[in-house]
Structures are given as structure tokens and as C-alpha cells.
Scaffold this motif. Sequence first.
Motif, PDB file in Angstrom:
ATOM      1  N   ILE A  13       0.828  -1.322   0.008  1.00 20.90           N
ATOM      2  CA  ILE A  13       0.100   0.145   0.169  1.00 20.90           C
ATOM      3  C   ILE A  13       0.931   1.185   0.099  1.00 20.90           C
ATOM      4  O   ILE A  13       0.465   2.278  -0.886  1.00 20.90           O
ATOM      5  CB  ILE A  13      -0.954  -0.111   1.186  1.00 20.90           C
ATOM      6  CG1 ILE A  13      -2.259  -1.057   1.051  1.00 20.90           C
ATOM      7  CG2 ILE A  13      -1.714   1.459   1.487  1.00 20.90           C
ATOM      8  CD1 ILE A  13      -2.686  -1.458   2.109  1.00 20.90           C
ATOM      9  N   LEU A  14       1.977   1.259   0.899  1.00 19.95           N
ATOM     10  CA  LEU A  14       2.797   2.426   0.856  1.00 19.95           C
ATOM     11  C   LEU A  14       3.178   2.716  -0.373  1.00 19.95           C
ATOM     12  O   LEU A  14       3.562   3.771  -0.983  1.00 19.95           O
ATOM     13  CB  LEU A  14       3.871   2.203   1.777  1.00 19.95           C
ATOM     14  CG  LEU A  14       3.702   2.382   3.394  1.00 19.95           C
ATOM     15  CD1 LEU A  14       4.922   2.220   4.403  1.00 19.95           C
ATOM     16  CD2 LEU A  14       3.133   3.815   3.464  1.00 19.95           C
ATOM     17  N   SER A  15       3.729   1.666  -1.064  1.00 29.86           N
ATOM     18  CA  SER A  15       4.557   1.850  -2.494  1.00 29.86           C
ATOM     19  C   SER A  15       3.532   2.215  -3.515  1.00 29.86           C
ATOM     20  O   SER A  15       3.916   2.858  -4.298  1.00 29.86           O
ATOM     21  CB  SER A  15       5.301   0.495  -2.684  1.00 29.86           C
ATOM     22  OG  SER A  15       4.367  -0.301  -3.700  1.00 29.86           O
ATOM     23  N   ASP A  16       2.004   1.720  -3.525  1.00 28.25           N
ATOM     24  CA  ASP A  16       1.117   2.329  -4.334  1.00 28.25           C
ATOM     25  C   ASP A  16       0.958   3.596  -4.113  1.00 28.25           C
ATOM     26  O   ASP A  16       1.061   4.584  -5.152  1.00 28.25           O
ATOM     27  CB  ASP A  16      -0.123   1.600  -4.059  1.00 28.25           C
ATOM     28  CG  ASP A  16       0.028   0.273  -4.675  1.00 28.25           C
ATOM     29  OD1 ASP A  16       1.050  -0.133  -5.219  1.00 28.25           O
ATOM     30  OD2 ASP A  16      -0.880  -0.621  -4.658  1.00 28.25           O
ATOM     31  N   LYS A  17       0.976   4.013  -2.955  1.00 29.86           N
ATOM     32  CA  LYS A  17       0.760   5.401  -2.582  1.00 29.86           C
ATOM     33  C   LYS A  17       2.065   6.319  -2.978  1.00 29.86           C
ATOM     34  O   LYS A  17       1.659   7.315  -3.665  1.00 29.86           O
ATOM     35  CB  LYS A  17       0.792   5.742  -1.177  1.00 29.86           C
ATOM     36  CG  LYS A  17       0.113   7.075  -0.783  1.00 29.86           C
ATOM     37  CD  LYS A  17      -0.116   7.116   0.788  1.00 29.86           C
ATOM     38  CE  LYS A  17      -0.659   8.374   1.413  1.00 29.86           C
ATOM     39  NZ  LYS A  17       0.640   9.277   1.477  1.00 29.86           N
ATOM     40  N   ALA A  18       3.208   5.722  -3.027  1.00 27.08           N
ATOM     41  CA  ALA A  18       4.570   6.681  -3.328  1.00 27.08           C
ATOM     42  C   ALA A  18       4.307   6.660  -4.843  1.00 27.08           C
ATOM     43  O   ALA A  18       4.567   7.796  -5.591  1.00 27.08           O
ATOM     44  CB  ALA A  18       5.484   5.991  -2.912  1.00 27.08           C
ATOM     45  N   THR A  19       3.886   5.571  -5.564  1.00 22.10           N
ATOM     46  CA  THR A  19       3.850   5.769  -6.880  1.00 22.10           C
ATOM     47  C   THR A  19       2.839   6.599  -7.487  1.00 22.10           C
ATOM     48  O   THR A  19       2.938   7.270  -8.315  1.00 22.10           O
ATOM     49  CB  THR A  19       3.454   4.214  -7.549  1.00 22.10           C
ATOM     50  OG1 THR A  19       4.502   3.300  -7.121  1.00 22.10           O
ATOM     51  CG2 THR A  19       3.472   4.354  -9.150  1.00 22.10           C
ATOM     52  N   THR A  20       1.735   6.673  -6.819  1.00 18.97           N
ATOM     53  CA  THR A  20       0.430   7.578  -7.129  1.00 18.97           C
ATOM     54  C   THR A  20       0.966   8.940  -6.952  1.00 18.97           C
ATOM     55  O   THR A  20       0.802   9.871  -7.798  1.00 18.97           O
ATOM     56  CB  THR A  20      -0.678   7.170  -6.363  1.00 18.97           C
ATOM     57  OG1 THR A  20      -1.143   5.928  -6.545  1.00 18.97           O
ATOM     58  CG2 THR A  20      -1.917   8.339  -6.861  1.00 18.97           C
ATOM     59  N   LEU A  27       2.868  14.744 -13.548  1.00 19.34           N
ATOM     60  CA  LEU A  27       1.847  15.061 -14.298  1.00 19.34           C
ATOM     61  C   LEU A  27       1.749  16.588 -14.067  1.00 19.34           C
ATOM     62  O   LEU A  27       1.852  17.404 -15.147  1.00 19.34           O
ATOM     63  CB  LEU A  27       0.389  14.620 -13.911  1.00 19.34           C
ATOM     64  CG  LEU A  27       0.125  13.079 -14.415  1.00 19.34           C
ATOM     65  CD1 LEU A  27      -1.275  12.629 -13.813  1.00 19.34           C
ATOM     66  CD2 LEU A  27       0.268  13.100 -15.995  1.00 19.34           C
ATOM     67  N   ASP A  28       1.722  17.035 -12.818  1.00 15.22           N
ATOM     68  CA  ASP A  28       2.038  18.457 -12.371  1.00 15.22           C
ATOM     69  C   ASP A  28       3.373  19.220 -13.221  1.00 15.22           C
ATOM     70  O   ASP A  28       2.958  20.184 -13.729  1.00 15.22           O
ATOM     71  CB  ASP A  28       2.042  18.686 -10.874  1.00 15.22           C
ATOM     72  CG  ASP A  28       0.728  18.472 -10.118  1.00 15.22           C
ATOM     73  OD1 ASP A  28      -0.322  18.094 -10.894  1.00 15.22           O
ATOM     74  OD2 ASP A  28       0.680  18.497  -8.915  1.00 15.22           O
TER      75      ASP A  28
END
Length: 80
Positions: A13-20, A27-28
Motif C-alpha cells: 500500500i505504501l509503495s502504491d501510494k508513493a507511485t501515485t 503530471l503536475d
Amino acid sequence: MSKGFGESDFAQILSDKATTESVQRLLDENRLQAERATSRKATGEYGVCEDCGQKISAERLKFLPEATRCVACQTRQERQ
Ligand SMILES: [Zn+2]
């Protein structure tokens, strides 16, 4: 006994969050860069490197329309 919420799940979950977050940041940055390129079009500076003032090659602009630096200056910038 049901399967608990393991450490590996949490790490995932942490790594998914970091990826997001990093995707969002990219994108910004792309949006900002595209806006800069657009504003340079308005002032007639589009296609001119904002660092050294040399013309950016047409090949590079075709590949990366939002480029505001030549290859040499962009490389230098990314190394900093
Ligand atoms: Zn340059």
C-alpha cells in the motif's frame, strides 16, 4: 482464523501510494512545463533555449513539444 493484515500488504500500500504521488508530481510538472512552453509561444520565444538562447532543434521539439531548453542545458539542469 482469517488472514491478518500483513506487513507485506502494508508495504504494498505504501509503495502504491508513493507511485501515485510520483505520477501525480510528474503530471503536475508536465502541465507546468506545457504552460511554460505555451507562454513562450505567446512571446515568440518558443523553440529558443531559455538558458543559452540557442535554437532548440526541430527534431527535439517534434519529439518534445513542451521543451524550453536545448539538450545540453536540459541535461545540465537534470544533473543538478
Ligand atoms: Zn541551451
